[in-house]
Design a protein around this motif. Structure first.
Motif, PDB file in Angstrom:
ATOM      1  N   GLU A 180      43.676   7.241 -31.089  1.00 25.17           N
ATOM      2  CA  GLU A 180      44.545   8.397 -31.287  1.00 25.17           C
ATOM      3  C   GLU A 180      45.958   7.942 -31.675  1.00 25.17           C
ATOM      4  OE1 GLU A 180      44.679  10.977 -27.940  1.00 25.17           O
ATOM      5  OE2 GLU A 180      42.521  11.391 -27.947  1.00 25.17           O
ATOM      6  N   ASP A 181      46.644   8.771 -32.463  1.00 27.27           N
ATOM      7  CA  ASP A 181      48.033   8.476 -32.790  1.00 27.27           C
ATOM      8  C   ASP A 181      48.862   8.427 -31.509  1.00 27.27           C
ATOM      9  OD1 ASP A 181      47.525   8.384 -35.474  1.00 27.27           O
ATOM     10  OD2 ASP A 181      48.146  10.442 -35.881  1.00 27.27           O
ATOM     11  N   GLY A 182      49.613   7.368 -31.346  1.00 28.31           N
ATOM     12  CA  GLY A 182      50.469   7.233 -30.166  1.00 28.31           C
ATOM     13  C   GLY A 182      49.797   6.552 -28.996  1.00 28.31           C
ATOM     14  N   SER A 183      48.473   6.339 -29.088  1.00 25.34           N
ATOM     15  CA  SER A 183      47.766   5.754 -27.934  1.00 25.34           C
ATOM     16  C   SER A 183      48.200   4.309 -27.689  1.00 25.34           C
ATOM     17  CB  SER A 183      46.252   5.829 -28.129  1.00 25.34           C
ATOM     18  OG  SER A 183      45.854   5.117 -29.283  1.00 25.34           O
TER      19      SER A 183
ATOM     20  N   PHE B  17      54.150  11.824 -32.197  1.00 25.03           N
ATOM     21  CA  PHE B  17      52.802  11.784 -32.750  1.00 25.03           C
ATOM     22  C   PHE B  17      52.056  13.107 -32.572  1.00 25.03           C
ATOM     23  CE2 PHE B  17      53.710   7.282 -31.952  1.00 25.03           C
ATOM     24  CZ  PHE B  17      53.375   6.737 -33.188  1.00 25.03           C
ATOM     25  N   THR B  18      52.784  14.184 -32.390  1.00 26.99           N
ATOM     26  CA  THR B  18      52.127  15.486 -32.201  1.00 26.99           C
ATOM     27  C   THR B  18      52.978  16.599 -32.805  1.00 26.99           C
ATOM     28  OG1 THR B  18      51.170  16.994 -30.567  1.00 26.99           O
ATOM     29  CG2 THR B  18      53.217  15.912 -29.948  1.00 26.99           C
TER      30      THR B  18
END
Length: 420
Positions: free
Chosen positions: A104-107, A332-333
């Motif tokens: 996931e983006d930012g993970s 990232f959201t």
């Protein structure tokens, strides 16, 4: 028919009295925080803060960092390793990021943040802060930053006559650049150098936040109060708003600075109304049943915030929350940033404190500099702009006569350079 009109009239009068009362309270808030500077002809030329940090010192911030790290370290003693890890996971998940996801983006950034927080238990805090205590270096940095802040006068929040007044703030960036380079000469231990660099950059950010925070408070008052009630003419408000948006122009954005100077009388309001329209659009999108948002009873507070009822993902119960209209939860959201949770009043404050600890603790784990920079930017995306915008919430709660909520919003700012 007469009875109906009479009842309607009473209702209208009650609403009018309520609006007048709110305006009166808001005006009291405006007058308690801001003063108008006039020239010999009685024209407003500047707006100043009545309460601002002008005597600058680093010591309280460094002591707060040490105390926060110590408190977090002590919390490990009360929990098992698994429980502590679960506590950090829950906090990150509640703010919309999964440190255990693989793609996931930012993970990846969240994983490094979690790693930093879990490593707090291994830091020799007393030894680290003893090594950090290079009094001569910090004294020189304080003196240079004080001089720079005096040059741009931290009490001035709007200059109505100088379209390039805030462009002078470049002088503070030069001090930060000097301090970061100088720190490398004083701290050979990399983790300690990392703490020093964090302090230098974060303190500068917090000093800037003082003005940003009050700018958004001013915008709330300008949006909700008649100009003449504040002692301002319409054209004076227009130029004050231009000054607010001039402050937001990047140091390298010379073309934008020129545009602001050329369209000074309308520059600010054009930007502000574009922001208002964007906020209105976001509210309409939230209300769309197909949006996927779990919001009902959406109530616009002002240009920057809306109050909603939201179904809690764990309990499925409706809870009242305030969300930002223009800022996302993190970089990232696209989900809106939470400003206040009535069901969990300490939630935002607790998370911001954790991020502050994470920012220091990041310096103690071994990672390439570019990755640390990415993680640091990720952490800041949760709170830097959000704190600045929440000055508008103070204005809202002052107008509502809710002094308890005013204190709560100030309490979660995580920046004692912003004076209550």
């Amino acid at each position: 028919m007469f009875r109906f009109n009479f009842v309607a009239l009473i209702g209208a009068l009650a609403l009018s009295f309520s609006v007048f009362a709110q305006n009166d309270l808001a005006l009291q808030g405006f007058n308690s925080r801001f003063s108008l500077v006039k020239n010999d002809e009685g024209k407003v030329i500047a707006i100043k803060l009545k309460k601002a940090v002008t005597t600058f010192t680093l010591r309280p911030f460094i002591e707060q960092l040490k105390a926060d790290l110590t408190r977090e370290q002590q919390s490990f003693n009360a929990l098992s390793a698994a429980d502590k890890e679960a506590q950090i996971d829950d906090m990150l998940l509640s703010m919309g990021v999964n440190p255990n996801a693989l793609a996931e983006d930012g993970s990846e950034e969240a994983q490094h943040l979690k790693e930093s927080l879990l490593n707090v238990q291994n830091i020799d805090i007393d030894a680290a802060f003893t090594e950090l205590d290079k009094k001569d270096f910090w004294k020189e940095f304080e003196a240079k930053l004080k001089e720079a802040l005096l040059f741009i006068d931290p009490t001035v929040v709007a200059n109505l006559t100088d379209a390039r007044f805030f462009y002078k703030r470049q002088v503070t960036y030069k001090v930060i650049e000097w301090a970061l380079n100088e720190a490398k000469k004083h701290f050979s231990n990399i983790p300690i150098l990392n703490i020093a660099s964090f302090v230098i950059v974060r303190v500068h950010d917090m000093m800037l936040e003082q003005r940003h925070f009050h700018h958004n408070m001013l915008l709330h008052y300008f949006e909700t109060l008649p100009e003449n009630s504040m002692g301002l003419a319409k054209d004076e408000v227009d130029r004050a708003v231009s000054s607010i948006y001039e402050y937001r122009i990047g140091v390298a954005a010379l073309n934008e600075s020129n545009r602001a100077a050329q369209t000074w009388s309308s520059y600010g309001m054009n930007n502000f109304f574009a922001q208002v329209r964007a906020g209105n659009t976001r509210i309409r999108n939230w209300a769309d049943p197909l949006s996927g948002m779990r919001f009902t009873n959406i109530k616009k507070i002002d240009f920057a915030f809306a109050e909603v009822l939201e179904k809690d993902k764990k309990t499925n119960e409706e809870v009242k929350r305030i969300y930002h209209l223009h800022l996302s939860s993190h970089s990232f959201t696209g989900k809106p940033a939470l400003a206040y949770d009535y069901a969990k009043p300490g939630r935002v404050k607790q998370f911001r404190s954790l991020l502050n600890i994470g920012g220091v603790a990041l310096g103690f784990i071994k990672l390439p500099d570019f990755i640390k920079s990415n993680v640091d930017s990720f952490m800041k995306s949760f709170y830097v702009q959000q704190v600045r915008m929440e000055g508008a919430l103070v204005g809202y709660f002052e107008g509502a006569g809710d002094s308890v909520m005013v204190k709560k919003i100030y309490g979660q700012r995580n920046n004692f350079y912003i004076v209550e």
